[in-house]
Write an enzyme that holds these catalytic residues in place. Structure first.
Site, short mmCIF file in Angstrom:
data_model
loop_
_atom_site.label_atom_id
_atom_site.label_comp_id
_atom_site.label_asym_id
_atom_site.label_seq_id
_atom_site.Cartn_x
_atom_site.Cartn_y
_atom_site.Cartn_z
N ASP A 31 30.88 100.15 -7.58
CA ASP A 31 30.46 98.76 -7.71
C ASP A 31 31.22 97.03 -6.46
OD1 ASP A 31 28.20 97.29 -10.31
OD2 ASP A 31 29.51 95.93 -8.91
N ILE A 32 30.65 96.22 -6.33
CA ILE A 32 31.05 95.66 -5.35
C ILE A 32 32.30 94.99 -6.68
CG2 ILE A 32 29.29 93.63 -5.37
CD1 ILE A 32 29.39 93.48 -2.24
N ASN A 88 20.78 100.21 -17.12
CA ASN A 88 20.30 98.13 -17.41
C ASN A 88 18.61 98.37 -17.59
OD1 ASN A 88 22.35 97.63 -18.08
ND2 ASN A 88 23.06 96.74 -16.70
N GLN A 95 18.66 93.81 -16.22
CA GLN A 95 18.69 94.34 -14.61
C GLN A 95 18.63 93.87 -13.78
OE1 GLN A 95 15.54 97.22 -14.57
NE2 GLN A 95 16.06 97.94 -12.58
N HIS A 101 18.95 102.20 -10.84
CA HIS A 101 21.05 102.86 -10.73
C HIS A 101 21.42 103.10 -12.54
CE1 HIS A 101 20.40 97.69 -10.68
NE2 HIS A 101 21.34 98.17 -11.71
N HIS A 103 25.45 103.08 -14.34
CA HIS A 103 26.78 103.04 -14.33
C HIS A 103 27.37 103.52 -14.53
CE1 HIS A 103 25.61 97.85 -13.25
NE2 HIS A 103 24.07 98.63 -13.47
P1 AMP Z 1 22.53 95.32 -12.80
O1 AMP Z 1 22.97 93.86 -13.48
O2 AMP Z 1 22.53 96.64 -13.73
O3 AMP Z 1 21.30 95.19 -12.07
O4 AMP Z 1 23.51 95.86 -11.45
C1 AMP Z 1 23.48 95.37 -10.87
C2 AMP Z 1 24.97 95.76 -9.98
O5 AMP Z 1 24.92 95.91 -8.74
C3 AMP Z 1 26.08 95.27 -10.44
O6 AMP Z 1 26.71 95.91 -11.06
C4 AMP Z 1 26.55 93.77 -8.77
O7 AMP Z 1 28.48 93.95 -9.09
C5 AMP Z 1 26.07 95.42 -8.03
N1 AMP Z 1 26.04 94.95 -6.72
C6 AMP Z 1 25.01 94.02 -6.75
N2 AMP Z 1 25.20 94.23 -4.85
C7 AMP Z 1 25.78 95.83 -4.02
C8 AMP Z 1 26.29 95.78 -3.42
N3 AMP Z 1 26.42 95.17 -2.04
N4 AMP Z 1 27.59 96.97 -3.62
C9 AMP Z 1 27.48 97.50 -4.55
N5 AMP Z 1 27.30 97.22 -6.35
C10 AMP Z 1 26.28 95.76 -5.42
#
Ligand code: AMP
Length: 115
Positions: A31-32, A88, A95, A101, A103
């Site tokens: 995760d970024i 989420n 979400q 996805h 986590h």
């Molecule tokens: P959610 O809130 O469950 O939809 O989680 C989306 C997740 O994607 C968040 O934790 C972000 O930090 C992560 N995210 C968004 N863009 C990227 C990316 N380019 N590379 C890795 N993780 C990302």
């Protein structure tokens, strides 16, 4: 449904990610914005928009996704101390990306309840 979420682009390698595991069924990457020392996202190569969509999904495909989540967590060295898996779903579930996805969060003692 957009076919161009950020996770579609990571899957097609249009944009880079720190990939930790890949096979025929899933891609896992860091995760970024990590919320724990270990924070990895696992996405299935068969796209579902979110957890709700699994109601109509093929059970075998869902099983492949879930077994891989456990496998990735084990490969990250998290089995001994434990970890959390979060999916989420929808607006109230916070979400933000319309591509299912999971986590995987670990590497520290996590608190409960979540916010
Ligand atoms: P959610 O809130 O469950 O939809 O989680 C989306 C997740 O994607 C968040 O934790 C972000 O930090 C992560 N995210 C968004 N863009 C990227 C990316 N380019 N590379 C890795 N993780 C990302």
């Amino acid at each position: 449904m957009s076919n161009h979420t950020i996770f579609d682009k990571i899957l097609s390698k249009e944009i880079p990610a720190q990939i930790v595991y890949e096979d025929d069924f899933v891609l896992a990457f860091r995760d970024i914005q990590p919320q724990a020392p270990v924070h990895v996202l696992v996405i299935p190569k068969t796209k579902w928009v979110g957890f709700s969509a699994l109601q109509d999904a093929a059970p075998l495909a869902v099983g492949e996704f879930f077994t891989r989540i456990a496998k990735v967590a084990a490969q990250l060295g998290l089995d001994a101390k434990g970890y959390r898996v979060v999916l989420n779903n929808g607006r109230d579930g916070q979400q933000t990306v319309d591509y299912i996805h999971a986590h995987i969060l670990g590497g520290r003692g996590l608190t409960w309840p979540p916010g």
